[in-house]
Scaffold this motif. Sequence first.
Motif, short mmCIF file in Angstrom:
data_model
loop_
_atom_site.label_atom_id
_atom_site.label_comp_id
_atom_site.label_asym_id
_atom_site.label_seq_id
_atom_site.Cartn_x
_atom_site.Cartn_y
_atom_site.Cartn_z
N GLY A 182 23.61 -44.07 -3.04
CA GLY A 182 23.32 -42.93 -3.89
C GLY A 182 22.00 -42.27 -3.52
N SER A 183 21.45 -42.61 -2.36
CA SER A 183 20.19 -42.06 -1.90
C SER A 183 20.35 -40.59 -1.52
N LEU A 184 19.28 -39.84 -1.66
CA LEU A 184 19.29 -38.42 -1.35
C LEU A 184 18.66 -38.17 0.01
N ALA A 202 9.12 -30.44 -2.89
CA ALA A 202 10.22 -30.43 -3.86
C ALA A 202 11.26 -31.50 -3.52
N LEU A 203 11.56 -31.68 -2.25
CA LEU A 203 12.53 -32.70 -1.84
C LEU A 203 12.00 -34.10 -2.10
N ASN A 204 10.71 -34.32 -1.84
CA ASN A 204 10.10 -35.62 -2.16
C ASN A 204 10.13 -35.88 -3.66
N THR A 205 9.81 -34.86 -4.44
CA THR A 205 9.81 -34.98 -5.90
C THR A 205 11.22 -35.28 -6.42
N ALA A 206 12.23 -34.73 -5.76
CA ALA A 206 13.62 -34.97 -6.16
C ALA A 206 14.09 -36.37 -5.80
N GLY A 207 13.31 -37.09 -4.97
CA GLY A 207 13.65 -38.46 -4.64
C GLY A 207 14.34 -38.65 -3.30
N CYS A 208 14.24 -37.67 -2.41
CA CYS A 208 14.85 -37.82 -1.09
C CYS A 208 14.17 -38.94 -0.31
N ILE A 209 14.99 -39.80 0.30
CA ILE A 209 14.44 -40.89 1.10
C ILE A 209 14.25 -40.47 2.55
N ARG A 210 14.91 -39.40 2.97
CA ARG A 210 14.79 -38.89 4.33
C ARG A 210 14.86 -37.38 4.27
#
Length: 67
Positions: free
Chosen positions: A22-24, A43-51
């Motif tokens: 379920g990783s982003l 924004a992508l880091n804040t949304a929880g993206c791992i890569r």
Amino acid sequence: MQPPQDDDTADLLAPVPAVRTGSLVGYARVSAKGQLLDRQIYALNTAGCIRIFSDKKSGKNAEREEL
């Protein structure tokens, strides 16, 4: 599909991951050299993206390495 692996050797970027996490994964792009990726990456880091993949290329060119 392969059975889940219990160690860290599972290739999460394989076409069919052994373990669904379920990783982003994020993609950021700007088209002009003077533009910055900072806000998109934040924004992508804040949304929880791992890569996060990023490009500084025009949208008319479909041959973008990170896409």
